[in-house]
Design a protein around this motif. Structure first.
Motif, short mmCIF file in Angstrom:
data_model
loop_
_atom_site.label_atom_id
_atom_site.label_comp_id
_atom_site.label_asym_id
_atom_site.label_seq_id
_atom_site.Cartn_x
_atom_site.Cartn_y
_atom_site.Cartn_z
N ILE A 349 -4.51 18.35 24.02
CA ILE A 349 -3.21 19.00 23.90
C ILE A 349 -3.46 20.41 23.38
O ILE A 349 -3.87 20.59 22.24
N THR A 350 -3.24 21.39 24.24
CA THR A 350 -3.63 22.75 23.87
C THR A 350 -2.79 23.80 24.57
O THR A 350 -2.15 23.52 25.59
N ASP A 351 -2.79 24.98 24.00
CA ASP A 351 -2.27 26.14 24.71
C ASP A 351 -3.38 27.17 24.93
O ASP A 351 -3.13 28.29 25.34
N ASP A 352 -4.63 26.76 24.64
CA ASP A 352 -5.80 27.58 24.98
C ASP A 352 -6.29 27.12 26.35
O ASP A 352 -7.14 26.25 26.46
N TYR A 353 -5.75 27.73 27.38
CA TYR A 353 -5.98 27.22 28.73
C TYR A 353 -7.38 27.52 29.27
O TYR A 353 -7.77 26.99 30.29
N SER A 354 -8.13 28.34 28.54
CA SER A 354 -9.52 28.57 28.94
C SER A 354 -10.39 27.35 28.69
O SER A 354 -11.50 27.25 29.21
N THR A 355 -9.89 26.41 27.88
CA THR A 355 -10.68 25.21 27.54
C THR A 355 -10.32 24.00 28.39
O THR A 355 -10.96 22.96 28.28
N VAL A 356 -9.30 24.11 29.22
CA VAL A 356 -8.75 22.93 29.90
C VAL A 356 -9.76 22.28 30.83
O VAL A 356 -10.05 21.07 30.73
N CYS A 357 -10.30 23.03 31.78
CA CYS A 357 -11.11 22.40 32.83
C CYS A 357 -12.38 21.75 32.29
O CYS A 357 -12.85 20.76 32.86
N ALA A 358 -12.93 22.26 31.22
CA ALA A 358 -14.13 21.66 30.64
C ALA A 358 -13.82 20.38 29.88
O ALA A 358 -14.72 19.57 29.63
N ASN A 359 -12.55 20.17 29.53
CA ASN A 359 -12.19 19.03 28.66
C ASN A 359 -11.12 18.12 29.23
O ASN A 359 -10.83 17.08 28.62
N TRP A 360 -10.52 18.47 30.36
CA TRP A 360 -9.47 17.64 30.96
C TRP A 360 -9.60 17.78 32.47
O TRP A 360 -9.34 18.84 33.03
N GLN A 361 -10.06 16.71 33.13
CA GLN A 361 -10.24 16.72 34.58
C GLN A 361 -9.33 15.67 35.21
O GLN A 361 -9.42 14.49 34.88
N CYS A 362 -8.45 16.13 36.10
CA CYS A 362 -7.50 15.19 36.71
C CYS A 362 -8.22 14.10 37.50
O CYS A 362 -7.71 12.97 37.60
N SER A 363 -9.41 14.38 38.02
CA SER A 363 -10.16 13.36 38.75
C SER A 363 -10.64 12.25 37.84
O SER A 363 -10.90 11.13 38.29
N VAL A 364 -10.77 12.55 36.54
CA VAL A 364 -11.16 11.55 35.56
C VAL A 364 -9.94 10.85 34.97
O VAL A 364 -9.93 9.63 34.79
N VAL A 365 -8.90 11.62 34.67
CA VAL A 365 -7.70 11.07 34.01
C VAL A 365 -6.91 10.17 34.94
O VAL A 365 -6.38 9.14 34.52
N THR A 366 -6.82 10.52 36.23
CA THR A 366 -6.02 9.68 37.12
C THR A 366 -6.55 9.69 38.55
O THR A 366 -5.90 10.19 39.46
#
Length: 423
Positions: A349-366
């Motif tokens: 849960i973040t608003d630092d969007y530069s960190t999203v892809c390294a830590n949240w992957q839609c292919s992994v989450v769903t």
């Protein structure tokens, strides 16, 4: 309005959420670029950690996404047919363009009037998950000695979810013919399986914003189109429209083919696939993920699912009337539920969007057929432990849940308290 403009400017400077390479994301998930259309990663299933001595499984609570399907969006089949058909007739396709056009005609013909339908792979995914669930916890589904086993199944009214439920339960019945299965696909279940009121509330802001972010971070489409159309192609000039959007639609068309022996990866370079995915993954995070900007609305629907999980678990513990509760829904149901359960892969849960892809992957989450399973164990003293599985892999939950008793086994009292705090 100023808030959204500032956010948009900040996001556009992210350069698709960081400079990580395709190799970086392959190490996390070799099929990351297949996005939410990645077929079920059955290779993620792991060895089972034995339950603490004296504890036996007695109840399973499950939420699953429907299995692999055909593309819902008709235009993603029809637009390439129209454009490449015209270019073929005009002799404006390269050798690669002709190869794609021949393959796409077959793909589009197979998908015709099956838009959004569960595919054969989708059936197989749910049969496989059910089979492994039974093999791992036969005590839960046993009917030996006249034991009653009731399996309560709920689905949204969407056919691919109904058929996923059917495939799953058919396999359980095949393995344990005496179980009592009830199945329901009703709008009455929408309160917890399709609670999209929060999503719909912010959709007029989230969708334009997420689409703008995706477009701002797209790779240049020139090489991609040059590889398909001859120089000076009139069709390319007059029919494609926005080159980036056209490339993105073809990327999604490739992603949804998954690992069924069909692939159009040769259309893209590895760098293009990586950049397309990063732009799209960030779009998904803003639109349906736990981004801070829309967090309350995104999680609102999942609260009803959490309440449903608690209520059925409490009843199963108190009465023993239900041995398994199986629910079948969609990615937009799964994503916030994974967050609220405290499962690490979906908890950014973040608003630092530069960190999203390294830590949240839609292919992994769903990925397709993604699922959360809560396996309940009890000892003779009546103490209850719960093990949480995500895509059949044991989970060490976020710290707020508390310390597990042993490895991945949590006290139900602790997990229940955490879930109630999420409400």
């Amino acid at each position: 309005m100023k808030r959204f403009l500032s956010l948009f400017i900040a996001l556009c400077s992210v350069a698709a959420a960081g400079a990580q390479s395709a190799e970086f994301f392959k190490n996390i998930d070799p099929y990351y670029y297949l996005e939410i259309y990645r077929p079920y990663p059955s290779e993620m299933a792991s060895n089972v950690t034995p339950a603490p001595k004296g504890y036996e499984p007695f109840y399973i609570s499950h939420l699953g996404r429907h299995g692999s399907r055909y593309n819902i969006l008709v235009h993603q089949y029809e637009k390439p047919l129209e454009v490449f058909g015209a270019a073929h007739e005009a002799g404006e396709l390269t050798e690669t363009g002709e190869r794609f056009y021949a393959e796409w005609r077959k793909i589009a013909a197979e998908a015709k009037d099956r838009y959004g339908d569960l595919s054969e792979l989708g059936f197989a995914e749910h049969r496989g998950i059910a089979h492994r669930m039974y093999e791992s916890y036969p005590e839960v589904f046993s009917t030996k000695g006249g034991r009653h086993c009731r399996v309560n199944c709920k689905s949204t009214v969407v056919p691919r979810c109904i058929l996923s439920m059917s495939a799953f339960t058919q396999e359980l019945v095949r393995l344990s013919p005496g179980i009592d299965v009830s199945m329901e696909a009703s709008a009455a279940n929408a309160k917890f399986l399709a609670a999209y009121a929060g999503l719909n509330l912010v959709n007029d802001k989230a969708k334009p914003l997420s689409d703008s972010i995706r477009r701002a971070n797209m790779p240049d489409a020139s090489r991609f189109l040059d590889n398909l159309f001859r120089k000076g192609s009139r069709v390319r000039e007059e029919m494609i429209g926005d080159a980036g959007d056209f490339m993105y639609d073809m990327y999604l068309g490739n992603a949804i083919l998954g690992k069924e022996g069909k692939t159009l990866d040769y259309l893209f370079t590895e760098d293009e696939l990586c950049e397309l995915w990063k732009a799209s993954n960030l779009r998904r995070y803003i639109l349906t993920g736990p981004s801070k900007i829309f967090l309350d609305a995104i999680l609102a629907g999942a609260k009803e699912m959490v309440r449903n999980v608690i209520a059925h678990a409490d009843k199963a513990i108190a009465t023993g009337d239900e041995q398994a509760t199986l629910r079948f829904a969609h990615d937009v149901t799964m994503i916030p539920f994974v967050t609220m359960m405290g499962i690490p892969c979906g908890s950014l849960i973040t608003d630092d969007y530069s960190t999203v892809c390294a830590n949240w992957q839609c292919s992994v989450v769903t990925p397709m057929a993604s699922n959360v399973q809560l396996i309940f164990f009890r000892n003779k003293a009546g103490d209850i432990l719960v093990k949480v599985l995500f895509c059949e892999r044991e989970q060490r939950l976020v710290e707020a849940v508390g310390e597990p008793v042993n490895g991945c086994y949590y006290r139900w009292a602790d997990l229940r308290k955490f879930l109630e705090s999420q409400l």
